[in-house]
Write a protein that holds these residues in place. Structure first.
Motif, PDB file in Angstrom:
ATOM      1  N   THR A 297       0.854  -1.179   0.000  1.00 39.25           N
ATOM      2  CA  THR A 297       0.000   0.000   0.000  1.00 39.25           C
ATOM      3  C   THR A 297       0.896   1.236   0.000  1.00 39.25           C
ATOM      4  O   THR A 297       2.086   1.147   0.294  1.00 39.25           O
ATOM      5  N   GLN A 298       0.306   2.379  -0.284  1.00 40.91           N
ATOM      6  CA  GLN A 298       1.075   3.629  -0.278  1.00 40.91           C
ATOM      7  C   GLN A 298       1.595   3.958   1.121  1.00 40.91           C
ATOM      8  O   GLN A 298       2.614   4.609   1.251  1.00 40.91           O
ATOM      9  N   ASP A 299       0.882   3.482   2.153  1.00 45.08           N
ATOM     10  CA  ASP A 299       1.335   3.786   3.515  1.00 45.08           C
ATOM     11  C   ASP A 299       2.248   2.708   4.105  1.00 45.08           C
ATOM     12  O   ASP A 299       2.526   2.699   5.293  1.00 45.08           O
ATOM     13  N   GLY A 300       2.747   1.790   3.251  1.00 46.49           N
ATOM     14  CA  GLY A 300       3.790   0.871   3.687  1.00 46.49           C
ATOM     15  C   GLY A 300       3.360  -0.444   4.282  1.00 46.49           C
ATOM     16  O   GLY A 300       4.070  -1.004   5.109  1.00 46.49           O
ATOM     17  N   ARG A 301       2.215  -0.989   3.848  1.00 41.54           N
ATOM     18  CA  ARG A 301       1.786  -2.318   4.301  1.00 41.54           C
ATOM     19  C   ARG A 301       1.898  -3.303   3.140  1.00 41.54           C
ATOM     20  O   ARG A 301       1.457  -3.017   2.034  1.00 41.54           O
ATOM     21  N   ALA A 302       2.501  -4.452   3.381  1.00 47.16           N
ATOM     22  CA  ALA A 302       2.681  -5.466   2.343  1.00 47.16           C
ATOM     23  C   ALA A 302       1.334  -6.065   1.938  1.00 47.16           C
ATOM     24  O   ALA A 302       0.456  -6.264   2.786  1.00 47.16           O
ATOM     25  N   ILE A 303       1.203  -6.341   0.640  1.00 46.70           N
ATOM     26  CA  ILE A 303      -0.014  -6.967   0.110  1.00 46.70           C
ATOM     27  C   ILE A 303       0.314  -8.340  -0.463  1.00 46.70           C
ATOM     28  O   ILE A 303      -0.342  -9.328  -0.152  1.00 46.70           O
ATOM     29  N   MET A 304       1.333  -8.402  -1.325  1.00 47.88           N
ATOM     30  CA  MET A 304       1.745  -9.676  -1.920  1.00 47.88           C
ATOM     31  C   MET A 304       3.187  -9.579  -2.397  1.00 47.88           C
ATOM     32  O   MET A 304       3.705  -8.486  -2.629  1.00 47.88           O
ATOM     33  N   GLU A 305       3.798 -10.754  -2.542  1.00 48.46           N
ATOM     34  CA  GLU A 305       5.204 -10.832  -2.931  1.00 48.46           C
ATOM     35  C   GLU A 305       5.377 -12.037  -3.843  1.00 48.46           C
ATOM     36  O   GLU A 305       4.773 -13.085  -3.612  1.00 48.46           O
ATOM     37  N   ASP A 306       6.204 -11.876  -4.885  1.00 50.06           N
ATOM     38  CA  ASP A 306       6.358 -12.967  -5.842  1.00 50.06           C
ATOM     39  C   ASP A 306       7.772 -13.069  -6.378  1.00 50.06           C
ATOM     40  O   ASP A 306       8.379 -12.062  -6.739  1.00 50.06           O
ATOM     41  N   ALA A 307       8.280 -14.294  -6.413  1.00 48.77           N
ATOM     42  CA  ALA A 307       9.547 -14.590  -7.082  1.00 48.77           C
ATOM     43  C   ALA A 307       9.228 -14.827  -8.552  1.00 48.77           C
ATOM     44  O   ALA A 307       8.340 -15.623  -8.883  1.00 48.77           O
ATOM     45  N   GLY A 308       9.919 -14.145  -9.420  1.00 46.37           N
ATOM     46  CA  GLY A 308       9.615 -14.206 -10.845  1.00 46.37           C
ATOM     47  C   GLY A 308       9.866 -15.544 -11.490  1.00 46.37           C
ATOM     48  O   GLY A 308       9.299 -15.846 -12.544  1.00 46.37           O
ATOM     49  N   CYS A 309      10.688 -16.379 -10.890  1.00 49.58           N
ATOM     50  CA  CYS A 309      11.012 -17.669 -11.496  1.00 49.58           C
ATOM     51  C   CYS A 309       9.941 -18.729 -11.252  1.00 49.58           C
ATOM     52  O   CYS A 309       9.916 -19.750 -11.929  1.00 49.58           O
ATOM     53  N   SER A 310       9.064 -18.499 -10.302  1.00 48.65           N
ATOM     54  CA  SER A 310       8.029 -19.492  -9.995  1.00 48.65           C
ATOM     55  C   SER A 310       6.788 -19.227 -10.847  1.00 48.65           C
ATOM     56  O   SER A 310       6.567 -18.119 -11.315  1.00 48.65           O
ATOM     57  N   ALA A 311       5.977 -20.237 -11.011  1.00 47.71           N
ATOM     58  CA  ALA A 311       4.818 -20.138 -11.895  1.00 47.71           C
ATOM     59  C   ALA A 311       3.552 -19.663 -11.180  1.00 47.71           C
ATOM     60  O   ALA A 311       2.517 -19.504 -11.812  1.00 47.71           O
ATOM     61  N   ARG A 312       3.625 -19.450  -9.888  1.00 44.89           N
ATOM     62  CA  ARG A 312       2.439 -19.022  -9.137  1.00 44.89           C
ATOM     63  C   ARG A 312       2.809 -17.871  -8.216  1.00 44.89           C
ATOM     64  O   ARG A 312       3.994 -17.626  -7.961  1.00 44.89           O
ATOM     65  N   LEU A 313       1.799 -17.183  -7.711  1.00 43.71           N
ATOM     66  CA  LEU A 313       2.050 -16.124  -6.733  1.00 43.71           C
ATOM     67  C   LEU A 313       2.554 -16.783  -5.453  1.00 43.71           C
ATOM     68  O   LEU A 313       1.936 -17.713  -4.945  1.00 43.71           O
ATOM     69  N   ASP A 314       3.666 -16.299  -4.952  1.00 44.97           N
ATOM     70  CA  ASP A 314       4.315 -16.977  -3.837  1.00 44.97           C
ATOM     71  C   ASP A 314       3.802 -16.585  -2.460  1.00 44.97           C
ATOM     72  O   ASP A 314       3.779 -17.411  -1.554  1.00 44.97           O
ATOM     73  N   ARG A 315       3.401 -15.337  -2.287  1.00 44.51           N
ATOM     74  CA  ARG A 315       3.001 -14.915  -0.933  1.00 44.51           C
ATOM     75  C   ARG A 315       1.883 -13.885  -0.996  1.00 44.51           C
ATOM     76  O   ARG A 315       2.029 -12.839  -1.606  1.00 44.51           O
ATOM     77  N   GLN A 316       0.758 -14.209  -0.382  1.00 51.28           N
ATOM     78  CA  GLN A 316      -0.343 -13.269  -0.166  1.00 51.28           C
ATOM     79  C   GLN A 316      -0.278 -12.854   1.296  1.00 51.28           C
ATOM     80  O   GLN A 316      -0.223 -13.709   2.174  1.00 51.28           O
ATOM     81  N   VAL A 317      -0.274 -11.568   1.547  1.00 52.61           N
ATOM     82  CA  VAL A 317      -0.209 -11.080   2.924  1.00 52.61           C
ATOM     83  C   VAL A 317      -1.630 -10.729   3.354  1.00 52.61           C
ATOM     84  O   VAL A 317      -2.245  -9.833   2.795  1.00 52.61           O
ATOM     85  N   ARG A 318      -2.154 -11.437   4.333  1.00 50.64           N
ATOM     86  CA  ARG A 318      -3.534 -11.249   4.782  1.00 50.64           C
ATOM     87  C   ARG A 318      -3.634 -10.515   6.109  1.00 50.64           C
ATOM     88  O   ARG A 318      -4.694 -10.072   6.493  1.00 50.64           O
ATOM     89  N   SER A 319      -2.526 -10.419   6.836  1.00 52.46           N
ATOM     90  CA  SER A 319      -2.539  -9.699   8.110  1.00 52.46           C
ATOM     91  C   SER A 319      -1.584  -8.514   8.015  1.00 52.46           C
ATOM     92  O   SER A 319      -0.809  -8.402   7.064  1.00 52.46           O
ATOM     93  N   GLU A 320      -1.644  -7.661   8.986  1.00 43.02           N
ATOM     94  CA  GLU A 320      -0.803  -6.458   9.006  1.00 43.02           C
ATOM     95  C   GLU A 320       0.672  -6.848   8.953  1.00 43.02           C
ATOM     96  O   GLU A 320       1.146  -7.606   9.793  1.00 43.02           O
TER      97      GLU A 320
END
Length: 144
Positions: free
Chosen positions: A100-123
């Motif tokens: 987010t613009q205020d600095g909270r993670a939403i998701m993270e992905d390694a480009g070499c993998s075929a799927r989204l690696d990390r969904q951040v659901r909590s603060e």
């Protein structure tokens, strides 16, 4: 009677404003779904642009993203414009973090993998947590 109705309405609106969870800026499930697909494609493009680098790139995240998507600017989708995108080089792999613009993670992905690696659901702070090992083994990824 009208005054009583407006008083109750005002109280409910005030109560709703005070009790609404602090998810301002976080995408809902539908938007997360769209962002996830676009994120996987974007991180793959950044990963491809990192292949063959002998040293970590020195350019800003914005420049790295522009360079990685110059062959297809649609990869840097308009949906990302209200968020922060960060890029990390993990020799030779790329990891992309959406916040987010205020600095909270939403998701993270390694480009070499075929799927989204990390969904951040909590603060969580806007910090990289994935580690990509040889052979694209992603540590810290969500369970499949």
């Amino acid at each position: 009677m009208k005054r009583h109705f407006f008083f109750i309405l005002a109280a409910l609106l005030l109560l709703n404003a005070c009790c609404t969870p602090g998810n301002k800026g976080l995408p809902g499930d539908e938007e997360r779904g769209r962002l996830s697909t676009k994120m996987v494609n974007l991180s793959a493009a950044v990963d491809a642009s990192f292949s063959g680098l002998a040293a970590p790139p020195q350019e800003s995240d914005a420049v790295l993203l522009q360079q990685a998507t110059q062959h297809d600017p649609r990869l840097l989708a308009a949906e990302f414009s209200s968020y922060q995108l960060k890029v990390q080089y993990q020799n030779p792999y790329a990891v992309v973090l959406l916040c987010t613009q205020d600095g909270r993670a939403i998701m993270e992905d390694a480009g070499c993998s075929a799927r989204l690696d990390r969904q951040v659901r909590s603060e969580a702070p806007c910090q990289f947590t994935l580690r990509v090992l040889q052979g694209c083994q992603v540590q810290g990824a969500d369970a499949p």
